[in-house]
Each structure stands twice: as C-alpha cells, then as structure tokens.
Design a protein around this motif. Structure first.
Motif, PDB file in Angstrom:
ATOM      1  N   HIS A  33       7.493   2.397   0.578  1.00  0.00           N
ATOM      2  CA  HIS A  33       7.374   3.182  -0.637  1.00  0.00           C
ATOM      3  C   HIS A  33       6.535   2.363  -1.610  1.00  0.00           C
ATOM      4  O   HIS A  33       6.651   1.138  -1.655  1.00  0.00           O
ATOM      5  N   MET A  34       5.697   3.046  -2.376  1.00  0.00           N
ATOM      6  CA  MET A  34       4.732   2.325  -3.194  1.00  0.00           C
ATOM      7  C   MET A  34       4.887   2.661  -4.667  1.00  0.00           C
ATOM      8  O   MET A  34       5.257   3.795  -5.022  1.00  0.00           O
ATOM      9  N   GLY A  35       4.580   1.694  -5.491  1.00  0.00           N
ATOM     10  CA  GLY A  35       4.646   1.920  -6.927  1.00  0.00           C
ATOM     11  C   GLY A  35       3.434   1.343  -7.634  1.00  0.00           C
ATOM     12  O   GLY A  35       2.813   0.402  -7.141  1.00  0.00           O
ATOM     13  N   TRP A  36       3.108   1.937  -8.755  1.00  0.00           N
ATOM     14  CA  TRP A  36       2.118   1.381  -9.673  1.00  0.00           C
ATOM     15  C   TRP A  36       2.861   0.951 -10.946  1.00  0.00           C
ATOM     16  O   TRP A  36       3.675   1.719 -11.478  1.00  0.00           O
ATOM     17  N   PHE A  37       2.557  -0.236 -11.389  1.00  0.00           N
ATOM     18  CA  PHE A  37       3.113  -0.784 -12.615  1.00  0.00           C
ATOM     19  C   PHE A  37       1.967  -1.246 -13.507  1.00  0.00           C
ATOM     20  O   PHE A  37       0.836  -1.407 -13.037  1.00  0.00           O
ATOM     21  N   ARG A  38       2.269  -1.496 -14.759  1.00  0.00           N
ATOM     22  CA  ARG A  38       1.260  -2.050 -15.654  1.00  0.00           C
ATOM     23  C   ARG A  38       1.916  -3.032 -16.620  1.00  0.00           C
ATOM     24  O   ARG A  38       3.104  -2.930 -16.911  1.00  0.00           O
ATOM     25  N   GLN A  39       1.092  -3.940 -17.110  1.00  0.00           N
ATOM     26  CA  GLN A  39       1.582  -4.930 -18.056  1.00  0.00           C
ATOM     27  C   GLN A  39       0.508  -5.191 -19.099  1.00  0.00           C
ATOM     28  O   GLN A  39      -0.585  -5.648 -18.772  1.00  0.00           O
ATOM     29  N   ALA A  40       0.866  -4.894 -20.332  1.00  0.00           N
ATOM     30  CA  ALA A  40      -0.018  -5.149 -21.459  1.00  0.00           C
ATOM     31  C   ALA A  40       0.295  -6.531 -22.035  1.00  0.00           C
ATOM     32  O   ALA A  40       1.408  -7.051 -21.844  1.00  0.00           O
ATOM     33  N   GLY A  55       4.650  10.394   1.021  1.00  0.00           N
ATOM     34  CA  GLY A  55       3.894  11.069  -0.022  1.00  0.00           C
ATOM     35  C   GLY A  55       4.519  12.359  -0.503  1.00  0.00           C
ATOM     36  O   GLY A  55       3.987  13.015  -1.392  1.00  0.00           O
ATOM     37  N   ALA A  56       5.660  12.712   0.073  1.00  0.00           N
ATOM     38  CA  ALA A  56       6.291  13.987  -0.280  1.00  0.00           C
ATOM     39  C   ALA A  56       7.015  13.934  -1.613  1.00  0.00           C
ATOM     40  O   ALA A  56       7.291  14.974  -2.210  1.00  0.00           O
ATOM     41  N   ASP A  57       7.354  12.746  -2.058  1.00  0.00           N
ATOM     42  CA  ASP A  57       8.102  12.585  -3.302  1.00  0.00           C
ATOM     43  C   ASP A  57       7.348  11.646  -4.226  1.00  0.00           C
ATOM     44  O   ASP A  57       6.999  10.525  -3.815  1.00  0.00           O
ATOM     45  N   VAL A  58       7.080  12.108  -5.433  1.00  0.00           N
ATOM     46  CA  VAL A  58       6.387  11.280  -6.418  1.00  0.00           C
ATOM     47  C   VAL A  58       7.154  11.331  -7.734  1.00  0.00           C
ATOM     48  O   VAL A  58       7.770  12.352  -8.066  1.00  0.00           O
ATOM     49  N   PHE A  68      -1.607  11.221 -15.167  1.00  0.00           N
ATOM     50  CA  PHE A  68      -1.826  10.367 -13.994  1.00  0.00           C
ATOM     51  C   PHE A  68      -1.297  11.064 -12.746  1.00  0.00           C
ATOM     52  O   PHE A  68      -0.312  11.795 -12.794  1.00  0.00           O
ATOM     53  N   THR A  69      -1.950  10.780 -11.623  1.00  0.00           N
ATOM     54  CA  THR A  69      -1.515  11.306 -10.336  1.00  0.00           C
ATOM     55  C   THR A  69      -1.535  10.196  -9.296  1.00  0.00           C
ATOM     56  O   THR A  69      -2.568   9.541  -9.113  1.00  0.00           O
ATOM     57  N   ILE A  70      -0.413  10.007  -8.638  1.00  0.00           N
ATOM     58  CA  ILE A  70      -0.332   9.028  -7.560  1.00  0.00           C
ATOM     59  C   ILE A  70      -0.436   9.758  -6.232  1.00  0.00           C
ATOM     60  O   ILE A  70       0.091  10.859  -6.073  1.00  0.00           O
ATOM     61  N   SER A  71      -1.118   9.142  -5.294  1.00  0.00           N
ATOM     62  CA  SER A  71      -1.251   9.716  -3.953  1.00  0.00           C
ATOM     63  C   SER A  71      -1.453   8.586  -2.957  1.00  0.00           C
ATOM     64  O   SER A  71      -1.657   7.433  -3.351  1.00  0.00           O
ATOM     65  N   ARG A  72      -1.376   8.917  -1.687  1.00  0.00           N
ATOM     66  CA  ARG A  72      -1.571   7.891  -0.671  1.00  0.00           C
ATOM     67  C   ARG A  72      -2.227   8.481   0.556  1.00  0.00           C
ATOM     68  O   ARG A  72      -2.098   9.668   0.838  1.00  0.00           O
ATOM     69  N   ASP A  73      -2.907   7.613   1.282  1.00  0.00           N
ATOM     70  CA  ASP A  73      -3.516   7.967   2.556  1.00  0.00           C
ATOM     71  C   ASP A  73      -3.048   6.907   3.545  1.00  0.00           C
ATOM     72  O   ASP A  73      -3.584   5.793   3.560  1.00  0.00           O
ATOM     73  N   ASN A  74      -2.059   7.239   4.340  1.00  0.00           N
ATOM     74  CA  ASN A  74      -1.484   6.239   5.238  1.00  0.00           C
ATOM     75  C   ASN A  74      -2.456   5.806   6.330  1.00  0.00           C
ATOM     76  O   ASN A  74      -2.392   4.679   6.809  1.00  0.00           O
TER      77      ASN A  74
END
Length: 124
Positions: A33-40, A55-58, A68-74
């Motif tokens: 499972h993948m996540g995007w995070f950010r830090q200012a 990719g079925a659950d976001v 924003f839209t998250i997606s993946r290409d396995n």
C-alpha cells in the motif's frame, strides 16, 4: 524493504498543476500500500493521499480533496500524485512511502520504506 525514487517536483504558479511519480525497485511493489506525504519547513510530515495495493481504495487529506489524485500502475511499479489547482500552502517536500498494511494510512509509523523526497514550490 523497497527502494523508492520520487520525481516530478518543481516550481509552479498558484493555480497550476504538477504530476509527481514514485518508482519502486523490487518484486513486491504490487503488494504494498502506498502513501504520499509532505513536509513544509518547520512543520511535521503530513499525509496527503493513500492508495491500497490494487488501487481500488484511495484516501485523501481534507486539504487536498478535489485537487489531488493518487493512482498507481503496478506493471510500471509506479505511484502517481496528480496535483491541480495548486496553492502556495502546498509548498513542501513530497515523499512517497510503502506500507504492508492498509489501516492507519495517514500515520508515518505505518510505512516501512520512504523515498528521498521531491521539492514542490508554488508561487503566489
């Protein structure tokens, strides 16, 4: 463990768009499972978006929903973050991360592997 490399960051004007990519090494990407995070600067790392192994659950942080839209290409071992209508408040270093479990997707402690980050700067 998996190695992750982010790309696609840069300088953009407010209202503009960017697409971040995170490419993984190894055979097990499709199980993570993948996540995007950010830090200012001066702030804690915060969750932006998460996507389960298929990719079925976001899921999204409230601050980026609808923009924003998250997606993946396995097959390509890559996860994406399409960012639109960017705001100066989106300025941060963006990180992708991999997790074995899909539960508390917004907690950094759930993720075992992290990329080095890519800088996104939004000018007003």
């Amino acid at each position: 463990q998996v190695q992750l490399v982010e790309s696609g960051g840069g300088l953009v004007q407010a209202g503009g768009s960017l697409r971040l990519s995170c490419t993984a090494s190894g055979r097990l990407f499709s199980s993570y499972h993948m996540g995007w995070f950010r830090q200012a600067p001066g702030k804690e790392r915060e969750a932006v978006a998460g996507i389960n192994f298929s990719g079925a659950d976001v899921l999204y942080a409230d601050s980026v929903k609808g923009r924003f839209t998250i997606s993946r290409d396995n097959a390509k071992k890559t996860v994406y973050l399409q960012m639109s209508r960017l705001e100066p408040e989106d300025t941060a270093v963006y990180f992708c991360a991999a997790a074995n479990y899909w539960r508390n997707w917004d907690r950094t402690s759930e993720y075992h592997s992290w990329g080095q980050g890519t800088q996104v700067t939004v000018s007003s």
